[in-house]
Design an enzyme around this catalytic site. Structure first.
Site, PDB file in Angstrom:
ATOM      1  N   GLY A  84     -58.584 -32.816  52.479  1.00  0.00           N
ATOM      2  CA  GLY A  84     -58.752 -31.586  53.257  1.00  0.00           C
ATOM      3  C   GLY A  84     -57.939 -30.442  52.683  1.00  0.00           C
ATOM      4  N   LEU A 112     -54.936 -29.513  53.193  1.00  0.00           N
ATOM      5  CA  LEU A 112     -53.517 -29.715  52.905  1.00  0.00           C
ATOM      6  C   LEU A 112     -53.203 -30.946  52.052  1.00  0.00           C
ATOM      7  CD1 LEU A 112     -51.992 -28.926  56.429  1.00  0.00           C
ATOM      8  CD2 LEU A 112     -52.645 -27.363  54.599  1.00  0.00           C
ATOM      9  N   ASP A 118     -59.301 -40.828  51.560  1.00  0.00           N
ATOM     10  CA  ASP A 118     -60.216 -40.065  52.405  1.00  0.00           C
ATOM     11  C   ASP A 118     -61.523 -40.826  52.469  1.00  0.00           C
ATOM     12  OD1 ASP A 118     -61.804 -37.845  53.612  1.00  0.00           O
ATOM     13  OD2 ASP A 118     -60.040 -36.659  53.102  1.00  0.00           O
ATOM     14  N   ILE A 119     -62.458 -40.304  53.253  1.00  0.00           N
ATOM     15  CA  ILE A 119     -63.785 -40.926  53.273  1.00  0.00           C
ATOM     16  C   ILE A 119     -64.768 -40.135  52.416  1.00  0.00           C
ATOM     17  CG2 ILE A 119     -63.610 -42.106  55.491  1.00  0.00           C
ATOM     18  CD1 ILE A 119     -64.961 -39.654  56.767  1.00  0.00           C
ATOM     19  N   ARG A 120     -64.258 -39.045  51.848  1.00  0.00           N
ATOM     20  CA  ARG A 120     -65.130 -38.233  51.012  1.00  0.00           C
ATOM     21  C   ARG A 120     -64.899 -38.557  49.540  1.00  0.00           C
ATOM     22  NH1 ARG A 120     -64.345 -32.296  51.821  1.00  0.00           N
ATOM     23  NH2 ARG A 120     -62.314 -32.600  52.791  1.00  0.00           N
ATOM     24  N   TYR A 125     -59.041 -31.208  70.164  1.00  0.00           N
ATOM     25  CA  TYR A 125     -58.051 -31.202  69.071  1.00  0.00           C
ATOM     26  C   TYR A 125     -56.630 -31.139  69.639  1.00  0.00           C
ATOM     27  CZ  TYR A 125     -55.657 -29.346  64.865  1.00  0.00           C
ATOM     28  OH  TYR A 125     -54.801 -29.130  63.810  1.00  0.00           O
TER      29      TYR A 125
HETATM   30  N1  LIG Z   1     -54.672 -26.628  58.086  1.00  0.00           N
HETATM   31  C1  LIG Z   1     -53.986 -26.152  59.110  1.00  0.00           C
HETATM   32  O1  LIG Z   1     -53.897 -24.952  59.324  1.00  0.00           O
HETATM   33  C2  LIG Z   1     -53.300 -27.093  60.022  1.00  0.00           C
HETATM   34  C3  LIG Z   1     -53.433 -28.455  59.879  1.00  0.00           C
HETATM   35  N2  LIG Z   1     -52.798 -29.304  60.749  1.00  0.00           N
HETATM   36  C4  LIG Z   1     -52.965 -30.713  60.632  1.00  0.00           C
HETATM   37  O2  LIG Z   1     -52.759 -31.137  59.310  1.00  0.00           O
HETATM   38  C5  LIG Z   1     -53.631 -32.202  58.986  1.00  0.00           C
HETATM   39  C6  LIG Z   1     -54.395 -31.848  57.721  1.00  0.00           C
HETATM   40  O3  LIG Z   1     -55.086 -30.675  57.975  1.00  0.00           O
HETATM   41  P1  LIG Z   1     -56.192 -30.142  56.996  1.00  0.00           P
HETATM   42  O4  LIG Z   1     -56.002 -30.658  55.633  1.00  0.00           O
HETATM   43  O5  LIG Z   1     -56.262 -28.691  57.203  1.00  0.00           O
HETATM   44  O6  LIG Z   1     -57.494 -30.802  57.643  1.00  0.00           O
HETATM   45  P2  LIG Z   1     -58.956 -30.854  57.026  1.00  0.00           P
HETATM   46  O7  LIG Z   1     -59.923 -30.753  58.143  1.00  0.00           O
HETATM   47  O8  LIG Z   1     -59.080 -29.876  55.927  1.00  0.00           O
HETATM   48  O9  LIG Z   1     -58.999 -32.310  56.400  1.00  0.00           O
HETATM   49  C7  LIG Z   1     -59.075 -33.447  57.190  1.00  0.00           C
HETATM   50  C8  LIG Z   1     -59.549 -34.589  56.320  1.00  0.00           C
HETATM   51  O10 LIG Z   1     -59.722 -35.716  57.145  1.00  0.00           O
HETATM   52  C9  LIG Z   1     -60.786 -36.445  56.615  1.00  0.00           C
HETATM   53  N3  LIG Z   1     -61.349 -37.380  57.582  1.00  0.00           N
HETATM   54  C10 LIG Z   1     -62.218 -37.132  58.582  1.00  0.00           C
HETATM   55  N4  LIG Z   1     -62.578 -38.273  59.188  1.00  0.00           N
HETATM   56  C11 LIG Z   1     -61.901 -39.254  58.562  1.00  0.00           C
HETATM   57  C12 LIG Z   1     -61.859 -40.651  58.729  1.00  0.00           C
HETATM   58  N5  LIG Z   1     -62.583 -41.287  59.654  1.00  0.00           N
HETATM   59  N6  LIG Z   1     -61.062 -41.368  57.919  1.00  0.00           N
HETATM   60  C13 LIG Z   1     -60.329 -40.757  56.967  1.00  0.00           C
HETATM   61  N7  LIG Z   1     -60.344 -39.435  56.765  1.00  0.00           N
HETATM   62  C14 LIG Z   1     -61.129 -38.698  57.548  1.00  0.00           C
HETATM   63  C15 LIG Z   1     -61.776 -35.414  56.194  1.00  0.00           C
HETATM   64  O11 LIG Z   1     -62.695 -35.933  55.255  1.00  0.00           O
HETATM   65  C16 LIG Z   1     -60.894 -34.322  55.659  1.00  0.00           C
HETATM   66  O12 LIG Z   1     -60.770 -34.417  54.261  1.00  0.00           O
HETATM   67  C17 LIG Z   1     -54.521 -32.394  60.196  1.00  0.00           C
HETATM   68  O13 LIG Z   1     -54.041 -33.462  60.952  1.00  0.00           O
HETATM   69  C18 LIG Z   1     -54.370 -31.117  60.960  1.00  0.00           C
HETATM   70  O14 LIG Z   1     -54.519 -31.308  62.327  1.00  0.00           O
HETATM   71  C19 LIG Z   1     -52.020 -28.826  61.763  1.00  0.00           C
HETATM   72  C20 LIG Z   1     -51.881 -27.494  61.943  1.00  0.00           C
HETATM   73  C21 LIG Z   1     -52.443 -26.530  61.051  1.00  0.00           C
HETATM   74  C1  LIG Z   2     -53.702 -24.345  63.592  1.00  0.00           C
HETATM   75  C2  LIG Z   2     -54.515 -25.525  63.372  1.00  0.00           C
HETATM   76  O1  LIG Z   2     -54.180 -26.577  63.843  1.00  0.00           O
HETATM   77  C3  LIG Z   2     -55.759 -25.447  62.586  1.00  0.00           C
HETATM   78  N1  LIG Z   2     -55.630 -24.583  61.475  1.00  0.00           N
HETATM   79  C4  LIG Z   2     -56.858 -24.946  63.473  1.00  0.00           C
HETATM   80  O2  LIG Z   2     -57.008 -23.719  63.540  1.00  0.00           O
HETATM   81  O3  LIG Z   2     -57.504 -25.761  64.146  1.00  0.00           O
END
Ligand SMILES: NC(=O)C1=CN([C@@H]2O[C@H](COP(=O)(O)OP(=O)(O)OC[C@H]3O[C@@H](n4cnc5c(N)ncnc54)[C@H](O)[C@@H]3O)[C@@H](O)[C@H]2O)C=CC1
Ligand SMILES: CC(=O)[C@H](N)C(=O)O
Length: 583
Positions: free
Chosen positions: A275, A277, A298-300, A405
């Protein structure tokens, strides 16, 4: 007293996990009137600590139905567990012996029974006695029927014996209350009666005061002392004193994981790593721990540059066995759980969000607890809701989010803290603000606009924003976020007064961000086409985040403010654009 009837947990236990764990049962014998009277007169010491190896110490106690269970590793690294019951006491049994290293009084067992014809306090040096008394508890019965779980071979040199019955299973546990004691353990590669210390010397004579178990029990004693003010016991035990993991795997599972000797060489797994991060986190951690010690999952399907940059593995967070296999096969010590559906996509698919964000989290918690991992789970500003104070939002306040969420993230915070107190899981959590990254795309959140705006500004000179111009939200540049994540993971446990911290860097509205972009891209134009779902979410989220606890406890400090953020982002996209045009 026969064995207790199997509970539901026991019936589902996997019995094949750890061949080093066996079950042995003692034939019970009756307590005597003399025993009773000695105990009442306090002539008899409570049951004492019996762990043998100074490097492998585990003491725990659980109440299951009306049976109390205590566990500890033997010198060989196997787990022993005594089942204590009010009705019967230990008979002498010849096949197994326990070395008793001290008369460490366990606060949860009030009686000292005879083992192989001698009481446990016999032969113990008085200077080793700990200055505390058995703690009376209504749940504790005075007499014990002890079952031992252990290997078939002899494990000790003195004391009584216990008839053993081989069993592939391990300690069962039930739903009833727990007051377990547990010290951090170290795995052993192979049984070795005499293990060399780091300095190479054989620890023939061990100073009891230096043993982890002694130190641990001293601390337990402090915790369990009645407070002078109210006469009550401390309401909770510190996490490391608490018992076993919730899934039914052998008690010594976490002996397979981190060793103190290996502690600096972490083996890291990142879930949901493709994803916004995860790839950045992997690159960051690989600089710290080495390329091959950080596994993305990941699953992708990973893009080629990610696939070639270090280990990648398929892992569906909903597949518990697969997750466990990865952790075991790769000897994972730290787990960063990034899989999630973010706020906007979560609202679009609630059942999937519930599965990934909640069921997935449960799997991760259990695997981490069972294998002694340090676990990082990110939370979010989205864990707060419209009834939380919004400007600023402190760490501790009402949390009633209105998105799946947010609900799942509050659940994660609470479950993680619960596992910390209940099972000693080293759970660490940061509430991220909206994260802004240059080289990765956001995955469907409410703060995504603050990433997309830069790309559009450079590419097209205009941007359509899906939030109102005055929607203020906390934000952070990805480098700060990843650094904070590693910092909290490396922070000494004593410095953490909480397990979940807010972190923040800046706070701005779309209009303020656009204004800053305009300084670099004078022709830049922003229009607003509000998405009601995202707007409603944003309106319920914090406007400013109070992260003073993180700053105070483990020295959190952000580096990047709005002007540097905008410069950095535009530079990245500008050079990317120039490369694209040149190509
Ligand atoms: N990006 C942001 O602004 C923020 C992110 N977070 C948290 O940080 C973490 C990472 O965030 P991002 O990278 O932005 O999220 P993202 O949505 O970009 O990536 C999430 C990843 O989870 C994977 N995923 C979905 N279903 C799955 C499964 N069944 N098994 C394994 N992987 C699976 C997806 O393929 C995706 O690559 C999340 O937990 C998010 O809640 C928290 C606050 C802010
Ligand atoms: C702040 C977060 O958790 C995320 N970027 C979202 O907007 O859902």
């Amino acid at each position: 007293m026969g064995p207790t009837a199997p509970g539901p947990a026991q019936r589902t236990r996997q019995h094949t996990e750890c061949p080093r764990t066996y079950e042995c049962r003692k034939t019970p014998s009756r307590k005597t009137v003399e025993d009773d009277s000695a105990m009442k007169k306090k002539e008899r010491m409570p049951f004492t600590g019996t762990s043998l190896n100074p490097e492998i110490i585990l003491l725990s106690e659980e109440q299951r139905l009306n049976v109390r269970f205590l566990t500890f590793p033997s010198q060989t690294g196997s787990i022993f567990s005594g089942q204590l019951h009010s009705e019967t006491s230990l008979p002498p049994a010849p096949q197994s012996k326990l070395s008793i290293i001290s008369n460490l009084t366990m606060p949860f067992v009030e009686n000292q029974k005879r083992v192989g014809g001698r009481t446990r306090e016999e032969g113990l040096s008085p200077r080793c006695r700990l200055p505390w008394q058995p703690v009376p508890s209504p749940a504790v019965k005075p007499y014990a029927d002890v079952r031992l779980l252990g290997p078939k071979k002899e494990i000790g040199a003195s004391g009584g014996g216990f008839a053993r019955r081989e069993d592939k299973g391990a300690v069962r546990r039930g739903p009833a209350g727990l007051s377990a004691l547990r010290a951090v353990s170290v795995p052993r590669a192979s049984p070795a009666p005499q293990r060399r210390s780091i300095s190479g010397r054989l620890p023939r004579k061990v100073c009891l005061r230096d043993l982890p178990v002694v130190r641990m029990l001293r601390r337990v004693a402090c915790w369990m002392q009645p407070s002078p003010a109210c006469g009550c016991r401390a309401p909770v035990l510190p996490s490391r004193f608490l018992g076993t993991s919730p899934r039914q795997i052998p008690m010594d599972a976490n002996f397979h994981s981190t060793s103190f000797l290996e502690a600096d060489q972490q083996r890291v797994l990142i879930t949901g790593g493709l994803g916004q991060l995860g790839v950045g986190l992997a690159n960051f951690l690989r600089k710290r721990f080495g390329k091959d010690n950080v596994i993305l999952s990941d699953i992708r399907k990973p893009p080629e540059h990610v696939f070639l940059s270090g280990p990648f593995i398929y892992s569906d967070i909903l597949d518990y066995k697969n997750l466990r296999e990865i952790v075991v096969n790769n000897r994972i010590t730290w787990l960063f759980h990034y899989s999630a559906l973010l706020s906007a996509v979560g609202e679009a698919n609630v059942s999937l969000a519930r599965a990934v964000n909640i069921t997935g989290l449960h799997n991760v918690l259990d695997v981490a607890a069972e294998h002694g991992l340090r676990l990082f789970v990110p939370s979010t500003i989205g864990a707060f809701g419209p009834t939380s104070p919004r400007n600023p939002t402190p760490d501790l306040c009402i949390q009633r989010p209105r998105t799946i969420y947010g609900v799942s993230k509050v659940h994660a915070e609470l479950m993680g803290e619960y596992y910390y107190y209940r099972y000693g899981l080293d759970f660490r959590c940061l509430r991220y603000p909206g994260i802004i990254s240059a080289d990765s795309q956001p995955g469907g959140g409410t703060t995504d606009y603050a990433v997309q705006i830069f790309h559009e500004a450079v590419k097209n000179g205009r941007f359509e924003c899906n939030l109102k111009p005055d929607t203020r939200l906390p934000m952070m540049y990805i480098d700060d976020c990843l650094r904070a994540t590693l910092e909290v993971m490396e922070a000494p446990a004593e410095s953490l007064s909480m397990r979940t911290y807010n972190i923040n860097a800046m706070s701005f509205t779309p209009a303020e961000l656009a204004q800053e972009v305009l300084k670099h891209v004078p022709e830049f134009q922003v229009t607003y086409n509000v998405d009601p779902v995202r707007q409603a979410i944003a309106d319920s989220w914090p406007m400013n985040f109070d992260d003073s606890n993180a700053r105070k406890d483990w020295g959190w400090k952000h580096d990047i403010d709005l002007p540097e953020l905008v410069t950095t982002m535009l530079n990245f996209h500008g050079s990317e654009n120039r490369v694209a045009q040149a190509n």
